[in-house]
Design a protein around this motif. Structure first.
Motif, mmCIF file in Angstrom:
data_model
loop_
_atom_site.group_PDB
_atom_site.id
_atom_site.type_symbol
_atom_site.label_atom_id
_atom_site.label_comp_id
_atom_site.label_asym_id
_atom_site.label_seq_id
_atom_site.Cartn_x
_atom_site.Cartn_y
_atom_site.Cartn_z
ATOM 1 N N LEU A 167 10.104 67.361 45.696
ATOM 2 C CA LEU A 167 11.351 66.595 45.809
ATOM 3 C C LEU A 167 12.531 67.504 46.089
ATOM 4 O O LEU A 167 13.455 67.145 46.813
ATOM 5 C CB LEU A 167 11.619 65.805 44.520
ATOM 6 N N ASP A 168 12.504 68.690 45.520
ATOM 7 C CA ASP A 168 13.593 69.638 45.717
ATOM 8 C C ASP A 168 13.510 70.346 47.064
ATOM 9 O O ASP A 168 14.522 70.615 47.690
ATOM 10 C CB ASP A 168 13.601 70.663 44.585
ATOM 11 N N SER A 169 12.301 70.614 47.529
ATOM 12 C CA SER A 169 12.161 71.426 48.742
ATOM 13 C C SER A 169 11.994 70.619 50.027
ATOM 14 O O SER A 169 12.241 71.147 51.111
ATOM 15 C CB SER A 169 10.986 72.393 48.592
ATOM 16 N N ALA A 170 11.578 69.378 49.934
ATOM 17 C CA ALA A 170 11.317 68.577 51.138
ATOM 18 C C ALA A 170 12.597 68.357 51.945
ATOM 19 O O ALA A 170 13.671 68.146 51.378
ATOM 20 C CB ALA A 170 10.716 67.232 50.753
ATOM 21 N N ALA A 171 12.461 68.410 53.249
ATOM 22 C CA ALA A 171 13.606 68.175 54.129
ATOM 23 C C ALA A 171 14.053 66.712 54.066
ATOM 24 O O ALA A 171 15.225 66.408 54.278
ATOM 25 C CB ALA A 171 13.243 68.551 55.564
ATOM 26 N N LEU A 172 13.124 65.817 53.756
ATOM 27 C CA LEU A 172 13.418 64.384 53.702
ATOM 28 C C LEU A 172 12.492 63.738 52.684
ATOM 29 O O LEU A 172 11.334 64.126 52.556
ATOM 30 C CB LEU A 172 13.201 63.759 55.088
ATOM 31 N N PHE A 173 13.004 62.744 51.957
ATOM 32 C CA PHE A 173 12.215 62.014 50.970
ATOM 33 C C PHE A 173 12.314 60.531 51.291
ATOM 34 O O PHE A 173 13.412 60.005 51.474
ATOM 35 C CB PHE A 173 12.758 62.291 49.555
ATOM 36 N N ILE A 174 11.164 59.863 51.389
ATOM 37 C CA ILE A 174 11.126 58.415 51.602
ATOM 38 C C ILE A 174 10.697 57.773 50.291
ATOM 39 O O ILE A 174 9.634 58.101 49.753
ATOM 40 C CB ILE A 174 10.112 58.018 52.709
ATOM 41 N N ALA A 175 11.522 56.879 49.757
ATOM 42 C CA ALA A 175 11.218 56.189 48.504
ATOM 43 C C ALA A 175 10.849 54.749 48.802
ATOM 44 O O ALA A 175 11.672 53.984 49.302
ATOM 45 C CB ALA A 175 12.420 56.234 47.567
ATOM 46 N N ASP A 176 9.601 54.372 48.514
ATOM 47 C CA ASP A 176 9.153 52.991 48.684
ATOM 48 C C ASP A 176 9.378 52.273 47.355
ATOM 49 O O ASP A 176 8.649 52.485 46.391
ATOM 50 C CB ASP A 176 7.684 52.953 49.091
ATOM 51 N N LEU A 177 10.406 51.427 47.309
ATOM 52 C CA LEU A 177 10.796 50.737 46.080
ATOM 53 C C LEU A 177 9.934 49.505 45.794
ATOM 54 O O LEU A 177 10.130 48.843 44.769
ATOM 55 C CB LEU A 177 12.269 50.328 46.165
#
Length: 193
Positions: free
Chosen positions: A33-43
């Motif tokens: 979560l800290d290092s990823a260039a992008l985070f996709i959150a499926d709610l």
């Protein structure tokens, strides 16, 4: 649905539940979560783990995109954030969601900052409770920069480049925080009118 859009934009799609490394899963996820260039959150499904991960990502100030299944209710704390809704059983909805995902990725890649409630709160605290914090930081930073002159050649150059990057990043964050405060005050003044 996500992987082709992400890969086309130059990202590697990695699901948190499919990380192959042995060890503590939670630690691996937090690091990612800290290092990823992008985070996709499926709610979709209101999974508590996803909301925990999303909050951690918010705290980093790094880019994220939210999506949810069409018809599901977005929880209050993240309702004000742009969220892509998609019905996986409707091909038109899937195509629209792919286009919206690609558009958000494009915006992020152009350097447009991503907003979050955590960053708002941290910014507000920075300028209300700790008004001298920024000045103190810069004083310490400049003192460190002066000491860089003692280091030889390449190391000195690398440290100087890092210092310059940090100074630019801090300036950007301070500017963004100031803009946010002005926007909030302007919004409150408009409400009073």
């Amino acid at each position: 649905m996500l992987a082709p859009v992400l890969e086309k934009a130059g990202y590697e799609a990695v699901r948190a539940d499919q990380m192959p490394n042995p060890g503590l899963i939670t630690t691996q996820i937090v690091k990612a979560l800290d290092s990823a260039a992008l985070f996709i959150a499926d709610l979709t499904g209101a999974n508590a783990n996803v909301f925990y991960e999303l909050a951690l990502r918010h705290a980093t100030g790094k880019p994220y995109i939210q999506l949810i299944a069409t018809g599901e209710k977005i929880p209050f704390d993240v309702r004000g954030l742009r969220t892509i809704d998609v019905d996986l059983h409707d091909l038109d909805s899937v195509e629209r969601a792919k286009k919206e995902l690609a558009a958000q990725i494009s915006t992020i890649r152009r350097g447009v900052p991503v907003d979050s409630p955590v960053m708002h709160a941290m910014t507000e605290n920075l300028f209300t409770k700790d008004s001298n914090l920024v000045q103190m930081f810069f004083e310490k930073f400049w003192a460190i920069e002066e000491h860089l002159e003692r280091f030889p050649g390449t190391l000195k150059q690398n440290l100087a480049e890092t210092a310059e990057y940090l100074e630019d990043r801090i300036d950007s964050l301070v500017d963004r925080a100031a803009e946010d405060i002005v926007d909030r005050v302007t919004s409150e003044l408009k409400k009073d009118d």
